[in-house]
Design a protein around this motif. Structure first.
Motif, PDB file in Angstrom:
ATOM      1  N   VAL A 217       0.845  -1.202   0.000  1.00 49.72           N
ATOM      2  CA  VAL A 217       0.000   0.000   0.000  1.00 49.72           C
ATOM      3  C   VAL A 217       0.878   1.250   0.000  1.00 49.72           C
ATOM      4  O   VAL A 217       0.643   2.206  -0.754  1.00 49.72           O
ATOM      5  N   GLY A 218       1.911   1.260   0.845  1.00 44.89           N
ATOM      6  CA  GLY A 218       2.809   2.406   0.894  1.00 44.89           C
ATOM      7  C   GLY A 218       3.525   2.654  -0.419  1.00 44.89           C
ATOM      8  O   GLY A 218       3.745   3.806  -0.803  1.00 44.89           O
ATOM      9  N   ALA A 219       3.871   1.574  -1.110  1.00 42.47           N
ATOM     10  CA  ALA A 219       4.584   1.717  -2.380  1.00 42.47           C
ATOM     11  C   ALA A 219       3.669   2.249  -3.485  1.00 42.47           C
ATOM     12  O   ALA A 219       4.075   3.075  -4.304  1.00 42.47           O
ATOM     13  N   TYR A 220       2.416   1.795  -3.516  1.00 43.02           N
ATOM     14  CA  TYR A 220       1.510   2.145  -4.614  1.00 43.02           C
ATOM     15  C   TYR A 220       0.780   3.461  -4.405  1.00 43.02           C
ATOM     16  O   TYR A 220       0.275   4.052  -5.357  1.00 43.02           O
ATOM     17  N   VAL A 221       0.711   3.931  -3.164  1.00 45.57           N
ATOM     18  CA  VAL A 221      -0.113   5.106  -2.877  1.00 45.57           C
ATOM     19  C   VAL A 221       0.415   6.360  -3.579  1.00 45.57           C
ATOM     20  O   VAL A 221      -0.332   7.315  -3.814  1.00 45.57           O
ATOM     21  N   SER A 222       1.689   6.357  -3.961  1.00 45.33           N
ATOM     22  CA  SER A 222       2.272   7.558  -4.563  1.00 45.33           C
ATOM     23  C   SER A 222       1.691   7.853  -5.945  1.00 45.33           C
ATOM     24  O   SER A 222       1.737   8.995  -6.402  1.00 45.33           O
ATOM     25  N   TRP A 223       1.141   6.834  -6.637  1.00 48.30           N
ATOM     26  CA  TRP A 223       0.685   7.093  -8.019  1.00 48.30           C
ATOM     27  C   TRP A 223      -0.749   6.666  -8.308  1.00 48.30           C
ATOM     28  O   TRP A 223      -1.203   6.750  -9.449  1.00 48.30           O
TER      29      TRP A 223
END
Length: 968
Positions: free
Chosen positions: A188-194
């Motif tokens: 979730v932390g990795a994907y939330v940026s985009w």
């Protein structure tokens, strides 16, 4: 290993590996790993050449392997699951936009909530992030375009489904499989940026994340996940609302009670989260304030102010990692205060916690008791870095309110120094350190801290007076000793105001507190600091000079290699002591005779020892012993050289009566150049001394140079020549400004040993070297550059006669090397220098009364060089240095036109350009551009006019160049 490498390269062996994975034929972990590697290689490098059936086989293989995982009682080893996830991700990247748009649907349908399957699914998502999103991984432009299309497709088609799967996983495995929950939080932390933040930043999802903040096994990862959400780019008002809602929930859940939390690992993560929230609020306030949204900016500022108490709790925490993680927020907050005060006026009321932040920074600067000063390791290095961050905060505090900071530091300093005999070393050190740091926090031009603002000057002066008169220099701890001397030298201008304190400080430098301290670290640093102290205050030391020289006499002795006792100072430290002695002698008020005697007594022991050691070296056969003797000889030369730093020019040497002293040193040191062993280090030392003597003795050093040059050119390597050329260039440049230059030209011709030097360079450059010896190739390139720079120095120094006097054959030989450097070597830096030389020679010799035969050389060689160099395949106009080379090339053509006039235009029109089969129209165009008064016109023409290149293409020679040049 060899077998599996063969499988990778085989056209169809991958299918054997695919079958082994799909059917689970092998139980050996390494075999399974290698099978995935073979499959990975096939997908990465040969996917485009596979038939649709083969591509389908890969997809089926992966899904069958994953299906097998669901039925296994035990999961595969982590390294196998990671490799499988990489292969899944590679396949996804290759096929998602074309053959496998239902990749995630198929994956989720298969794994459901099976823990083994979910594990692979989450690892695959992280592998996809690495392939498609991770900005730390370099991608080609084509890959960037592909990745953008993949992300766009995912946003439109599958991201909501993925987010829903994450929510289900986080809820389902929170109790039973915390490791899977942690993996999911990382995803979730990795994907939330985009992805669309509203899919995550909603009550349902955030409440789930916040609930996991209370679960011991999950809360660190939950913190990291919330941090990524908070740092997501969004509108400033929305960001403020998001941060505020998160803070309210966290505060109501008790997370702001930092003092009650014992888990420092979690607090480090929580501190990072608070830092992210604080910096986000600062960014929101900045954008809103700049945009003129007064009401919204005020709300963001109020939200920011409410976080400062929490910031302060984390900043003063005993654990430095927790404190370090909040420094960014603290720095940005202080910047906001600075801007608000600047906007509203210097009398703006400060928040009540501003002084608390100052005290917190001062407290955290203090060393821990566990700090190991004798054997500094990783922990100590981390604290030093942390201290640098705190220094930034202190500087920012000073920018916000210098008066408040000065007052606070003064209070801490005075309270500590009054009781220094009973205070811990940490307290004493940080008190002095704070005074030291004020020097940069409250900057003053050229260190003039004791003039100007009376309040500041008075406060600093009081603290310095207290420091030097308190007896603190005798404190028995290395950190305090070092800080004392560092501060004394930082504020050396204080002693210009109150010179009565100089004697007591001088003694501290010279005795057991400084140069004779028990710690080598302190002695070494004090040697450097003492030299700085003396340079600033030498005018106030006249009455102490001979006493100081007497006290440091033993520190000026050359330590012979056979001496088994460790010296107080290293040879590098001694350099500063010799320089200090030189400054004291030269700048003292003694008559010239006394200065000469003192300088001779300083240098004679060096020259005497040098003669003895050189004789020993010549007869020594043991290589290790030779190296030790050569080092000692080099040190002796270096020490003598360092004493000359006290002189600025020949006049000051003469005024002190020291010309003869240094001439004697030269005569002593030069024989070392003919020593048959350890030539490299000896040559280097003597060469450095000659550099200094050219400054100090000027023309009096010239008679020594021919013999020195002859020795230094014998049996030399590329690096020797490269280091020798600057010496000759220095001599040439030195006499460029001499009024009686002409009388020196014959001597300089002899001194520069022009042709022997040039021939030595040619000999080294022509030596064969292995094709893959990059170090040798680089050395030759640097030597070639140095050679061309040397020729440039000769021609631009008004000493072109040195070159002209070498005889016709030698002059031609040199000129051809310059033409070759301009055209043939793919080194734009050297090419640029060569065109500068050619332009200068045209200016000097290209007129009607120039060197005989030079006009023919211009037309036969220089003109073709100017046209052919830009046609070389290596002439890359996207390179900045090459553009500069092209500019110098154009200036050379302009200079030819300036010196030869219409004759040059006629030659281009009637002979040169027609010989290249250039059309009359283009020929006329070139000549018109050449006759324009502005050189920029020609520069731009040569850069952009492709018509000329097209015309030149009909020439066989130029066609050969063009056919190998993709640029042209």
């Amino acid at each position: 290993m060899v077998y599996f490498e063969q499988l990778k390269e085989s056209q169809d062996a991958w299918e054997v590996c695919a079958e082994a994975l799909a059917k689970g034929i092998y139980s050996d972990d390494h075999v399974k790993f290698f099978c995935f590697q073979v499959l990975e290689h096939q997908i990465k490098y040969r996917h485009g050449g596979l038939s649709p059936a083969q591509q389908q086989l890969i997809r089926e293989t992966l899904m069958k392997w994953l299906q097998g995982q669901l039925m296994n009682s035990q999961p595969e080893k982590p390294f196998i699951r990671n490799k499988a996830a990489q292969v899944f991700a590679l396949t996804f990247v290759m096929e998602y936009l074309t053959h496998w748009p239902k990749f995630f649907h198929d994956l989720l349908s298969l794994v459901g909530l099976n823990p083994h399957g979910v594990d692979v699914y989450l690892r695959t998502l992280m592998a996809i992030d690495a392939e498609v999103v991770d900005r730390d991984i370099l991608h080609s432009p084509e890959e960037v375009r592909r990745n953008t299309l993949i992300k766009d497709g995912m946003r439109e088609q599958v991201i909501p489904s993925l987010v829903e799967s994450w929510y289900q996983i986080l809820g389902a495995y929170q109790q039973s499989h915390p490791e899977i929950t942690c993996q999911c939080l990382e995803v979730v932390g990795a994907y939330v940026s985009w992805i669309d933040l509203n899919l995550i930043a909603n009550d349902r999802f955030v409440n789930l994340l916040l609930s996991q903040m209370s679960v011991e096994d999950l809360r660190e990862e939950a913190c990291d996940c919330l941090y990524e959400i908070v740092c997501k780019g969004m509108a400033p008002t929305d960001k403020t609302k998001l941060v505020e809602s998160l803070c309210q929930v966290l505060q109501s859940a008790g997370f702001f009670n930092v003092d009650q939390e014992e888990d420092v690992d979690f607090l480090a993560k929580f501190s990072r989260l608070v830092n992210g929230m604080g910096q986000s609020l600062v960014l929101s306030w900045t954008k809103l304030a700049k945009g003129g949204a007064v009401k919204e900016a005020a709300e963001a500022l109020r939200a920011l102010e409410t976080k400062v108490p929490l910031l302060l709790q984390l900043l003063v925490h005993d654990d430095d990692d927790i404190s370090a993680n909040i420094v960014g927020f603290c720095y940005d907050y202080l910047n906001v205060l600075k801007q608000v005060r600047y906007t509203l006026g210097s009398n703006t009321f400060f928040p009540s916690l501003y002084p608390d932040i100052m005290l917190a920074v001062m407290k955290k600067l203090t060393y821990d008791e566990e700090y190991n000063f004798d054997n500094e390791g990783e922990d100590e290095a981390m604290f030093v870095e942390y201290r640098k961050q705190l220094k930034m905060l202190l500087d920012r505090l000073a920018q916000v309110s210098p008066d408040l900071l000065l007052e606070a530091v003064g209070r801490v300093f005075n309270n500590t120094i009054q009781r220094w005999q009973t205070a811990s070393f940490m307290e004493v050190e940080v008190a002095i350190r704070l005074l030291y740091m004020l020097g940069e926090a409250l900057p003053a031009s050229h260190g003039a801290h004791f003039s100007g603002d009376t309040a500041k000057t008075s406060a600093l002066q009081d603290m310095m007076r207290t420091l030097v008169s308190s007896g603190l220099s005798g404190y028995q701890h290395t950190s305090v000793s070092l800080e004392f001397f560092e501060t004394v030298v930082r504020y050396d201008k204080f002693f210009l105001v109150e010179p009565q304190h100089i004697p007591i400080v001088l003694m501290s430098f010279l005795d057991h507190r400084g140069l004779r301290h028990s710690s080598p670290k302190v002695r070494s640093r004090v040697a450097y600091l003492f030299s700085r102290f003396v340079k600033t205050l030498h005018k106030h030391m006249n009455s102490f000079i001979e006493d100081i020289l007497s006290r440091i006499q033993d520190l000026l002795e050359l330590a012979p290699p056979e001496n088994g006792f460790p010296a107080l100072l290293t040879s590098d430290d001694q350099l500063f002591i010799f320089e200090t002695a030189g400054v004291l002698i030269v700048h003292g008020e003694s008559p010239a005779e006394r200065k000469q005697a003192l300088m001779r007594s300083l240098l004679t022991p060096l020259t005497d020892a040098f003669r003895l050691l050189l004789a020993k070296l010549a007869s020594e056969r043991e290589e290790e012993r030779q190296a030790a003797l050569a080092d000692c000889l080099s040190h002796a030369v270096g020490f003598a050289s360092r004493t000359s730093k006290a002189f600025s020019n020949k006049q000051t040497v003469k005024q002190c009566g020291c010309t003869e002293v240094y001439r004697d040193c030269l005569q002593t040191f030069l024989p070392a150049l003919s020593c048959p062993v350890q030539r490299g280090s000896l040559r280097s030392a003597v060469r450095s001394f000659l550099h200094r003597m050219i400054i100090c003795l000027e023309e009096e050093v010239l008679p020594f140079v021919p013999a020195a040059s002859e020795h230094m050119l014998k049996d030399c390597e590329a690096r020797d020549l490269q280091e020798f050329i600057p010496l000759i260039s220095q001599i040439t440049a030195k006499f460029k400004v001499t009024r009686d230059l002409q009388e020196f030209i014959p001597l300089i011709s002899q001194i520069t040993v022009f042709m022997p030097l040039v021939l030595a360079i040619f000999e080294v450059l022509c030596r064969p070297a292995e094709d893959n010896d990059q170090a040798a190739a680089l050395e030759k390139q640097m030597l070639r550059r140095s050679y061309f720079t040397f020729i440039q120095t000769i021609t631009s120094s008004g000493m072109n006669e040195v070159l002209a006097n070498q005889g016709v054959e030698n002059v031609e030989r040199v000129l051809f090397t310059i033409i070759q450097g301009a055209v043939d070597f793919p080194d734009p830096i050297a090419q640029k220098t060569c065109f500068i030389i050619l332009s200068k020679l045209v200016e000097l010799w290209g007129g009607k009364d120039g060197m005989a035969g030079f006009p023919d050389f211009i037309y036969k060689h220089i003109v073709p060089a100017c046209f052919l160099a830009p046609l070389k395949p290596s002439f890359d106009l996207t390179d900045a240095q090459t553009v500069l080379t092209l500019s110098e090339c154009a200036l050379t053509l302009k200079m030819i036109h300036l010196r030869r006039g219409p004759e040059f235009i006629q030659y281009l029109q009637q002979e040169y350009l027609p010989s290249l089969q250039v059309s009359p129209e283009i020929t006329q165009e070139v000549c018109q551009v050449l006759q324009q008064p502005d050189a920029k016109v020609l520069k731009n023409y040569m850069k952009v006019r492709s018509q000329l290149v097209v015309a030149l293409e009909t020439s066989p020679l130029c066609r050969l160049c063009l056919e190998t040049s993709s640029n042209i």
